[in-house]
Write an enzyme that holds these catalytic residues in place. Structure first.
Site, PDB file in Angstrom:
ATOM      1  N   SER A   1       9.330   0.314  -6.326  1.00 43.89           N
ATOM      2  CA  SER A   1       9.757  -1.135  -5.815  1.00 43.89           C
ATOM      3  C   SER A   1      10.377  -0.890  -4.238  1.00 43.89           C
ATOM      4  O   SER A   1      11.703  -1.842  -4.022  1.00 43.89           O
ATOM      5  CB  SER A   1      10.551  -1.299  -6.434  1.00 43.89           C
ATOM      6  OG  SER A   1       9.834  -1.061  -8.018  1.00 43.89           O
TER       7      SER A   1
ATOM      8  N   GLY B   1       3.948   0.093  -2.542  1.00 41.67           N
ATOM      9  CA  GLY B   1       2.712  -0.407  -3.634  1.00 41.67           C
ATOM     10  C   GLY B   1       2.729  -1.992  -3.015  1.00 41.67           C
ATOM     11  O   GLY B   1       2.742  -2.201  -1.960  1.00 41.67           O
ATOM     12  N   GLY B   2       3.455  -2.288  -4.237  1.00 46.69           N
ATOM     13  CA  GLY B   2       3.794  -3.982  -4.300  1.00 46.69           C
ATOM     14  C   GLY B   2       3.473  -4.426  -2.711  1.00 46.69           C
ATOM     15  O   GLY B   2       3.005  -6.324  -2.627  1.00 46.69           O
TER      16      GLY B   2
ATOM     17  N   GLU C   1       9.123   9.624  -6.266  1.00 47.40           N
ATOM     18  CA  GLU C   1       9.040   7.985  -6.903  1.00 47.40           C
ATOM     19  C   GLU C   1       8.940   8.403  -8.145  1.00 47.40           C
ATOM     20  O   GLU C   1       9.023   8.614  -8.935  1.00 47.40           O
ATOM     21  CB  GLU C   1       7.594   7.628  -6.557  1.00 47.40           C
ATOM     22  CG  GLU C   1       6.920   7.493  -4.698  1.00 47.40           C
ATOM     23  CD  GLU C   1       5.894   7.087  -5.094  1.00 47.40           C
ATOM     24  OE1 GLU C   1       5.959   5.670  -4.697  1.00 47.40           O
ATOM     25  OE2 GLU C   1       4.225   6.901  -5.952  1.00 47.40           O
TER      26      GLU C   1
ATOM     27  N   GLY D   1       6.769  -0.391  -9.496  1.00 47.72           N
ATOM     28  CA  GLY D   1       6.078  -1.728  -9.810  1.00 47.72           C
ATOM     29  C   GLY D   1       7.003  -1.974 -10.989  1.00 47.72           C
ATOM     30  O   GLY D   1       6.601  -3.091 -11.522  1.00 47.72           O
TER      31      GLY D   1
ATOM     32  N   HIS E   1      -0.078  10.753  -7.600  1.00 46.23           N
ATOM     33  CA  HIS E   1       0.814   9.629  -7.457  1.00 46.23           C
ATOM     34  C   HIS E   1       0.601   8.995  -9.205  1.00 46.23           C
ATOM     35  O   HIS E   1      -0.156   9.815 -10.089  1.00 46.23           O
ATOM     36  CB  HIS E   1      -0.037   8.651  -7.203  1.00 46.23           C
ATOM     37  CG  HIS E   1       0.224   7.408  -7.443  1.00 46.23           C
ATOM     38  ND1 HIS E   1       0.119   7.103  -8.807  1.00 46.23           N
ATOM     39  CD2 HIS E   1       1.344   6.661  -6.263  1.00 46.23           C
ATOM     40  CE1 HIS E   1       1.360   5.274  -8.082  1.00 46.23           C
ATOM     41  NE2 HIS E   1       2.274   5.408  -7.125  1.00 46.23           N
TER      42      HIS E   1
ATOM     43  N   ASN F   1       1.075   1.537  -0.143  1.00 45.43           N
ATOM     44  CA  ASN F   1      -0.809   2.175  -0.936  1.00 45.43           C
ATOM     45  C   ASN F   1      -0.917   0.899  -1.377  1.00 45.43           C
ATOM     46  O   ASN F   1      -0.186   0.348  -2.238  1.00 45.43           O
ATOM     47  CB  ASN F   1       0.178   2.699  -2.135  1.00 45.43           C
ATOM     48  CG  ASN F   1      -0.766   3.476  -3.091  1.00 45.43           C
ATOM     49  OD1 ASN F   1      -1.623   3.237  -3.268  1.00 45.43           O
ATOM     50  ND2 ASN F   1       0.125   3.529  -4.591  1.00 45.43           N
ATOM     51  N   TRP F   2      -2.097   0.701  -1.738  1.00 46.75           N
ATOM     52  CA  TRP F   2      -2.602  -1.171  -1.953  1.00 46.75           C
ATOM     53  C   TRP F   2      -3.267  -0.671  -3.100  1.00 46.75           C
ATOM     54  O   TRP F   2      -3.650  -1.578  -4.157  1.00 46.75           O
ATOM     55  CB  TRP F   2      -3.779  -1.084  -0.546  1.00 46.75           C
ATOM     56  CG  TRP F   2      -3.389  -2.065   0.911  1.00 46.75           C
ATOM     57  CD1 TRP F   2      -2.538  -2.049   0.648  1.00 46.75           C
ATOM     58  CD2 TRP F   2      -4.272  -2.186   1.235  1.00 46.75           C
ATOM     59  NE1 TRP F   2      -1.788  -2.805   1.923  1.00 46.75           N
ATOM     60  CE2 TRP F   2      -3.207  -2.995   2.398  1.00 46.75           C
ATOM     61  CE3 TRP F   2      -5.095  -2.246   1.853  1.00 46.75           C
ATOM     62  CZ2 TRP F   2      -3.559  -3.306   4.052  1.00 46.75           C
ATOM     63  CZ3 TRP F   2      -6.398  -2.960   2.922  1.00 46.75           C
ATOM     64  CH2 TRP F   2      -4.912  -3.357   3.832  1.00 46.75           C
ATOM     65  N   LYS F   3      -3.236   0.211  -4.154  1.00 49.39           N
ATOM     66  CA  LYS F   3      -3.435   0.873  -4.894  1.00 49.39           C
ATOM     67  C   LYS F   3      -5.332  -0.038  -5.699  1.00 49.39           C
ATOM     68  O   LYS F   3      -6.356  -0.136  -4.695  1.00 49.39           O
ATOM     69  CB  LYS F   3      -3.107  -0.245  -6.330  1.00 49.39           C
ATOM     70  CG  LYS F   3      -2.005   0.827  -5.656  1.00 49.39           C
ATOM     71  CD  LYS F   3      -0.388   0.733  -7.359  1.00 49.39           C
ATOM     72  CE  LYS F   3       0.935   1.711  -6.463  1.00 49.39           C
ATOM     73  NZ  LYS F   3       2.039   1.334  -8.116  1.00 49.39           N
TER      74      LYS F   3
ATOM     75  N   GLU G   1       0.767   7.339 -11.568  1.00 46.90           N
ATOM     76  CA  GLU G   1      -0.251   6.430 -12.390  1.00 46.90           C
ATOM     77  C   GLU G   1      -1.766   7.488 -12.425  1.00 46.90           C
ATOM     78  O   GLU G   1      -2.279   7.355 -13.735  1.00 46.90           O
ATOM     79  CB  GLU G   1      -0.842   5.092 -11.206  1.00 46.90           C
ATOM     80  CG  GLU G   1       0.179   3.863 -11.597  1.00 46.90           C
ATOM     81  CD  GLU G   1       0.327   3.091  -9.844  1.00 46.90           C
ATOM     82  OE1 GLU G   1      -0.786   2.694  -9.597  1.00 46.90           O
ATOM     83  OE2 GLU G   1       1.016   2.634 -10.280  1.00 46.90           O
TER      84      GLU G   1
END
Ligand code: PGA
Length: 261
Positions: free
Chosen positions: A216, A237-238, A170, A176, A98, A13-15, A100
């Site tokens: 994470s 993500g990250g 999640e 994150g 999601h 997930n590149w956001k 966010e």
């Protein structure tokens, strides 16, 4: 249940990261690495990168998807994007709900439910994200929250319509933060998700359902998380922004398939 084979699905997930140029460079280096692999690799990319990447991955197994969509089929919704537009651009899946989006853009379960229904209608594979906040976790409300999210976000859908669904568990406190859920915690919640899906839809759907863990995930914890029976894949993500760490996670996830084989 133990002999049942579920695909291993690893999704980045590149956001709101990567220009088209950066995205293309990443994908062109990723493609040769995953060629012939049994792991299903997906990238949820910014809207602008969907079309060019979808063109690039056409003859490969890499899947390109979106991170959000609107629930309406079209209309006067400035700044929004419709599922059929994503589909036309070459997206094969879409992340929905999601945390966010829930937290920063106030998306609730009813809105997410309309999005899931629209995604199914236009032929996009919905990846429904669920998870509890730190406060809910500490109050011991995880299962209650997850059950409500699953029930409300999947309301008025049938097992048949949800055949392509992926659920991503999640925990909000793990996203994150650098603090992943332990494999045992994630396993407990994900097996609960499967149980809820069996009760709500059918045991057949629950058994074939891919449930990912996200929050994470990095190259040092991916393998252990995937060793759990109800963790069928990862939403990253990250660590999906770096080609090196994403490739390492994809390579590590092959061990799950080998252990099933
Ligand atoms: P993270 O994000 O891997 O950076 O924790 C996961 C996600 O938001 O899907």
């Amino acid at each position: 249940m133990d002999s049942f084979y579920r695909p291993v699905v690893i999704t980045g997930n590149w956001k709101m990261y990567k220009t088209i140029e950066e995205a293309q460079s990443f994908v062109s280096q990723l493609i040769p690495v995953i060629e012939g692999s049994d792991v299903e690799v997906c990238l949820a990319v910014p809207f602008t990168a969907i079309y060019p990447l979808a063109q690039e991955v056409q003859q490969t197994s890499l899947m390109i998807g979106a991170q959000n969509m609107n629930d309406a089929s079209e209309g006067a919704f400035t700044g929004e994007i419709a599922g059929k537009m994503l589909k036309e651009a070459g997206a094969s899946f879409v992340l929905l709900g999601h945390s966010e989006r829930r937290r920063l853009y106030h998306e609730d379960n009813a809105f997410i439910n309309r999005k899931v229904r629209r995604a199914v209608e236009v032929g996009l594979r919905p990846v429904l994200c669920v998870g509890e906040t730190l406060q809910e976790y500490e109050a011991g409300e995880t299962r209650q929250v997850i059950q409500a999210q699953l029930t409300e976000c999947l309301k008025d859908l049938t097992a048949e319509q949800l055949k392509s669904l992926i659920i991503a568990y999640e925990p909000v406190w793990a996203i994150g933060s650098g603090y992943s859920a332990t494999p045992e915690i994630a396993q407990g919640v994900q097996s609960f998700c499967r149980q809820v899906m069996a009760e709500q839809f059918s045991s057949e759907l629950a058994e074939q359902l891919v449930i990912q863990y996200g929050g994470s995930v990095n190259p040092s914890n991916a393998k252990e998380l995937l060793s759990q029976p109800d963790i069928d894949g990862l939403l990253i993500g990250g660590a999906s922004l770096s080609l090196e760490s994403f490739i390492q996670i994809v390579n590590d996830s092959k061990s799950k398939i080998q252990s099933q084989g």
